[in-house]
Design an enzyme around this catalytic site. Structure first.
Site, PDB file in Angstrom:
ATOM      1  N   THR A  29       0.762  -1.231   0.000  1.00 59.58           N
ATOM      2  CA  THR A  29       0.000   0.000   0.000  1.00 59.58           C
ATOM      3  C   THR A  29       0.800   1.292   0.000  1.00 59.58           C
ATOM      4  OG1 THR A  29      -1.582  -1.109   1.373  1.00 59.58           O
ATOM      5  CG2 THR A  29      -1.796   1.246   1.232  1.00 59.58           C
ATOM      6  N   ASN A  85       9.153  -9.640  -5.101  1.00 58.56           N
ATOM      7  CA  ASN A  85       7.748 -10.016  -5.152  1.00 58.56           C
ATOM      8  C   ASN A  85       7.496 -11.493  -5.373  1.00 58.56           C
ATOM      9  OD1 ASN A  85       6.174  -7.568  -4.719  1.00 58.56           O
ATOM     10  ND2 ASN A  85       7.453  -6.823  -6.381  1.00 58.56           N
TER      11      ASN A  85
END
Lengths: 416, 416
Positions: B198, B411
């Site tokens: 975020t 990731n």
């Protein structure tokens, strides 16, 4: 570049299929020396008189010169020759690009004994570099002499750029009880590939199907196949998929088809769609750096159109693709991708599964969630992700591959 | 995770700025042990009575529970406390998520001596995991006791996930001749970050500006800053940017501002926009794996809206971003990205420059093209790409970072 030093995709077919001849279609490959050394880089396809053509092309607003050429000449529906080269896309080459295409067509027309407007052209490779079409001069005349009805894999190899394996497939179908054949080749990898090396595919049949019918079948057939795959969301300037019919099966009693709604076409449609699907999946499986083939199914959407947009949002998400590469059943990223698609979605009705394992239901982690089971599933080569939006009956499936370090390596090191 | 073992971004500021206190704003951080060990993971901000609030949030259709909470409570415009935690996003947590937010607000309200609806909450980290808000119980009461007007970097550190450096900036401005201060913190990296960690940002001022005016300034201010950056096109479920005014500068003679068009606001607007721009650039510069900061300018579009879409198409293209990572001035990929944007574009009018070096003009390689000059330029840390569509007067600038192997590593390996 051109797959040099890059290992063959682990997703490549274990055995190459035997692709039969298509009566009325002959071809030969050559080394024109456009860019690569020591490999074939051009294929000339000859089609017998009376052949019909259909095509779908990139939606890019900056299409290549060959795409412009094909679009223009498709209006008359006839085809006698196809020239495809790798190594140079002849895209963003201005007036020179147009001249180069015109010269290529002229050379091919002479070699094939047809009109220039009956020649279709596709180019793949570096963009922005002028393409010296004079290199085709001696080469195409020689190809025309050598043209034969196989082997298809040679043609598929000549058009490869960063592809790691050639792609050729076939199907048989019956029209009014008589067998016809469909065969096709493709190169990828999707809309990616360095310098937009492009997705190109050429499919041939001996069925006597008129150009407008071919076009209708192709336009419909791409929706669930080539228009439902993505490697990295980057659309090429040169994407070209063409379908040709030689009509040679007429001699075996296959009737002429002039209406796309002719009931006798149903088997042919199924076979064609299956072939397009297989070819498009091969393109995905050879996506740059791909290690896993990913199938994204969206169900329960408001409409099929909405489902496809959500599916593409998932399939194009770098976070989803890197998670799959890391064998991580990171369903939070699926939630994210559903949420960002901009389509109707209700967080609290959303179910997500990996394979048959439900990981999230009704907006929270599934009660039955079993980390070990889903981790084991992620080790597989074919990953199916299902998102049920719980809103309606719209559904869509798209296919992609994972995003690995090799993708970055191939695309970051290409010209350095 | 949480930046552990990941080197600090080479694009981080060489020196951290000194951020002054904002009268009426106090805060403290703590280790609540939400997910991380041995680091702070929660910040409590206390705002003096009379503080006003505005906010902009993710456009995701699957927003987190804290985003829902903030949106609801913003209607009344007052704020007395903010709780931000890292390690768990409290997103896609269903009813439990709502309960957890309500309990957090209750605990914070008690600690701050205010109503629950005057508490704003943001969470960042893993999604789908229930957040145990009871962990805040003792922690927030203690934070309230320790709350002080600095140091900002401690607050910025407590909300980091994969950020490699804390982000805190400030500006001074004058309203009617009297100085006011604006200070803000942010965490990124953009819409990426593992498990959608975020983008969160909180900006504070002592200027006495009413909530509706704050909202107007913020909604406008994000357009050219936080809504003009992208790291990987993935929109978080939790993106939150809030602006608070304590009004404490009233005591120094600063007039109350109740109209967004008040001419006395011009300096403040400039300062606020500059601060938002700087914070948003820091988020880009800390994009996962980022090595280069990329500025994409599109000019000559049909409209500003169209220009922004084309700019985002370029900035989100994996092929463009990997080329920049490879220090490759691959303008063919810019052509591709312009072409795929779906906006009005004419290949034969398109000019492209890297920095001040024109590489393509009017649909073909620039006559003056100098490969060495442009290669040297690509070695820099700040790359400016300009695409002139040559159609109209619409223009837009967006910012992004390059796509490196480190992005895939961070990731793909996050949970394994």
């Amino acid at each position: 570049m051109a797959g040099k030093d890059v290992p063959v995709s682990p997703l490549a077919p274990k055995r190459q299929p035997k692709v039969p001849a298509v009566p009325g279609v002959r071809f030969a490959t050559a080394e024109a020396g456009i860019r690569y050394k020591g490999r074939t880089d051009v294929v000339l396809v000859l089609l017998d008189d009376g052949s019909q053509a259909a095509g779908v092309f990139t939606r890019s607003k900056c299409p290549s010169a060959p795409v412009d050429w094909c679009r223009e000449n498709l209006a008359q529906g006839k085809a006698r020759a196809i020239v495809v080269n790798s190594g140079n896309a002849n895209a963003f080459t201005g007036l020179k690009g147009r001249d180069s295409v015109a010269l290529t067509a002229k050379i091919a027309a002479k070699a094939a004994g047809c009109k220039a407007e009956e020649v279709f052209i596709a180019s793949t490779g570096v963009i922005g570099e002028p393409l010296d079409a004079t290199k085709f001069e001696s080469v195409l005349a020689d190809c025309a002499k050598r043209a034969a009805d196989g082997p298809w894999l040679d043609a598929a190899k000549a058009i490869m750029t960063t592809d790691t394996f050639p792609k050729a497939v076939s199907r048989k179908a019956k029209i009014d009880g008589h067998e016809v054949v469909i065969a096709g080749i493709a190169k990828g990898a999707g809309m990616i590939a360095p310098d937009m090396a492009t997705m190109l595919s050429f499919v041939f049949t001996d069925a006597p199907i008129a150009a407008p019918v071919l076009q209708a079948l192709l336009s419909k057939g791409v929706k669930g196949s080539f228009n439902a795959i993505t490697v990295d969301s980057d659309t090429s300037t040169s994407d070209t998929l063409m379908l040709f019919s030689t009509g040679k099966a007429r001699a075996r009693g296959v009737p002429e088809i002039t209406d796309p709604n002719d009931a006798r076409l149903s088997g042919f449609k199924r076979a064609l769609n299956a072939l397009l699907l297989e070819l498009s999946h091969l393109v995905c499986k050879d996506g740059e750096g791909a290690r896993k083939f990913v199938e994204v199914r969206v169900v329960g959407a408001k409409s099929a159109r909405s489902a496809k947009r959500v599916a593409l949002s998932i399939a194009n998400s770098p976070l989803v693709k890197t998670a799959v590469a890391g064998e991580d059943a990171n369903w939070g990223r699926i939630v994210m991708a559903v949420g960002k698609a901009g389509e109707p979605a209700d967080r609290d009705r959303l179910d997500i599964s990996f394979g048959a394992i439900k990981v999230a239901e009704a907006g929270a982690r599934a009660a039955s969630y079993d980390e070990q089971a889903v981790s084991d599933y992620m080790k597989g080569e074919h990953i199916v992700v299902t998102a049920d939006l719980g809103l309606g009956r719209g559904k869509a499936t798209v296919w992609t591959c994972d995003l690995t370090k090799a993708y970055v390596e191939i695309n970051g090191d290409y010209r350095s």
